[in-house]
Design a protein around this motif. Structure first.
Motif, PDB file in Angstrom:
ATOM      1  N   MET A   1       0.779  -1.284   0.044  1.00  0.00           N
ATOM      2  CA  MET A   1      -0.027   0.064  -0.115  1.00  0.00           C
ATOM      3  C   MET A   1       0.979   1.335  -0.068  1.00  0.00           C
ATOM      4  O   MET A   1       1.911   1.353   0.699  1.00  0.00           O
ATOM      5  N   ASN A   2       0.716   2.153  -0.962  1.00  0.00           N
ATOM      6  CA  ASN A   2       1.266   3.507  -0.973  1.00  0.00           C
ATOM      7  C   ASN A   2       0.928   4.432   0.068  1.00  0.00           C
ATOM      8  O   ASN A   2      -0.231   4.198   0.863  1.00  0.00           O
ATOM      9  N   THR A   3       1.676   5.448   0.293  1.00  0.00           N
ATOM     10  CA  THR A   3       1.578   6.448   1.338  1.00  0.00           C
ATOM     11  C   THR A   3       0.263   7.128   1.154  1.00  0.00           C
ATOM     12  O   THR A   3      -0.781   7.089   2.273  1.00  0.00           O
ATOM     13  N   LYS A   4      -0.403   7.384   0.095  1.00  0.00           N
ATOM     14  CA  LYS A   4      -1.797   8.074  -0.106  1.00  0.00           C
ATOM     15  C   LYS A   4      -2.923   7.044   0.468  1.00  0.00           C
ATOM     16  O   LYS A   4      -3.800   7.252   1.127  1.00  0.00           O
ATOM     17  N   SER A   5      -2.613   5.843   0.076  1.00  0.00           N
ATOM     18  CA  SER A   5      -3.672   5.009   0.009  1.00  0.00           C
ATOM     19  C   SER A   5      -3.576   4.553   1.620  1.00  0.00           C
ATOM     20  O   SER A   5      -4.680   4.434   2.115  1.00  0.00           O
ATOM     21  N   GLU A   6      -2.613   4.400   2.364  1.00  0.00           N
ATOM     22  CA  GLU A   6      -2.350   4.134   3.790  1.00  0.00           C
ATOM     23  C   GLU A   6      -3.145   5.425   4.618  1.00  0.00           C
ATOM     24  O   GLU A   6      -3.854   5.139   5.634  1.00  0.00           O
ATOM     25  N   LEU A   7      -3.027   6.847   4.127  1.00  0.00           N
ATOM     26  CA  LEU A   7      -3.519   7.700   4.609  1.00  0.00           C
ATOM     27  C   LEU A   7      -4.999   7.818   4.496  1.00  0.00           C
ATOM     28  O   LEU A   7      -5.810   8.214   5.449  1.00  0.00           O
ATOM     29  N   GLU A   8      -5.477   7.589   3.142  1.00  0.00           N
ATOM     30  CA  GLU A   8      -6.821   7.721   3.078  1.00  0.00           C
ATOM     31  C   GLU A   8      -7.622   6.664   3.792  1.00  0.00           C
ATOM     32  O   GLU A   8      -8.619   6.804   4.215  1.00  0.00           O
ATOM     33  N   HIS A   9      -7.047   5.306   3.903  1.00  0.00           N
ATOM     34  CA  HIS A   9      -7.682   4.235   4.695  1.00  0.00           C
ATOM     35  C   HIS A   9      -7.709   4.595   6.059  1.00  0.00           C
ATOM     36  O   HIS A   9      -9.038   4.434   6.785  1.00  0.00           O
ATOM     37  N   PHE A  10      -6.676   5.293   6.743  1.00  0.00           N
ATOM     38  CA  PHE A  10      -6.846   5.749   8.156  1.00  0.00           C
ATOM     39  C   PHE A  10      -7.896   6.848   8.204  1.00  0.00           C
ATOM     40  O   PHE A  10      -8.847   6.644   9.096  1.00  0.00           O
ATOM     41  N   ILE A  11      -7.885   7.749   7.459  1.00  0.00           N
ATOM     42  CA  ILE A  11      -8.745   8.909   7.476  1.00  0.00           C
ATOM     43  C   ILE A  11     -10.306   8.209   7.301  1.00  0.00           C
ATOM     44  O   ILE A  11     -11.335   8.534   8.168  1.00  0.00           O
ATOM     45  N   THR A  12     -10.530   7.304   6.367  1.00  0.00           N
ATOM     46  CA  THR A  12     -11.827   7.084   5.966  1.00  0.00           C
ATOM     47  C   THR A  12     -12.406   6.005   7.034  1.00  0.00           C
ATOM     48  O   THR A  12     -13.611   6.024   7.580  1.00  0.00           O
ATOM     49  N   GLU A  13     -11.592   5.400   7.410  1.00  0.00           N
ATOM     50  CA  GLU A  13     -12.118   3.878   8.330  1.00  0.00           C
ATOM     51  C   GLU A  13     -12.005   4.547   9.815  1.00  0.00           C
ATOM     52  O   GLU A  13     -12.976   4.122  10.527  1.00  0.00           O
ATOM     53  N   ASP A  14     -10.711   5.149  10.282  1.00  0.00           N
ATOM     54  CA  ASP A  14     -10.519   5.640  11.670  1.00  0.00           C
ATOM     55  C   ASP A  14     -11.357   6.690  12.184  1.00  0.00           C
ATOM     56  O   ASP A  14     -11.903   6.934  13.162  1.00  0.00           O
TER      57      ASP A  14
END
Length: 87
Positions: A1-14
């Protein structure tokens, strides 16, 4: 997972508790209400722990945290700087 995907996942899920499946990479994170003060603190903690970088007080603002694209670029720059300073 790239940086943008990891950040997006954290923001949307957490931070948004799965209320949105994704983010527009150019959506203003603060003015849209996606990030509030508590969410910003949680995001900074996540970034520091996940990517092994330090986020300074003066680095939190529209320039670096304004959109998902800006945030990912900021983290990538910090990771590159941290990696080159540790060698």
């Amino acid at each position: 997972m790239n940086t943008k995907s990891e950040l997006e996942h954290f923001i949307t899920e957490d931070l948004l508790s799965g209320a949105r499946p994704s983010l527009d990479p150019e959506e203003p994170l603060f003015s849209s209400g996606t990030l509030d003060s508590l969410g910003t603190l949680r995001l900074i903690t996540f970034i520091e722990e996940q990517f092994g970088i330090q986020v300074g007080d003066g680095e939190v603002g529209e320039e670096n945290f304004g959109t998902l694209n800006r945030l990912a670029a900021f983290v990538d720059r910090k990771k590159t700087g941290a990696a080159s300073s540790s060698t």
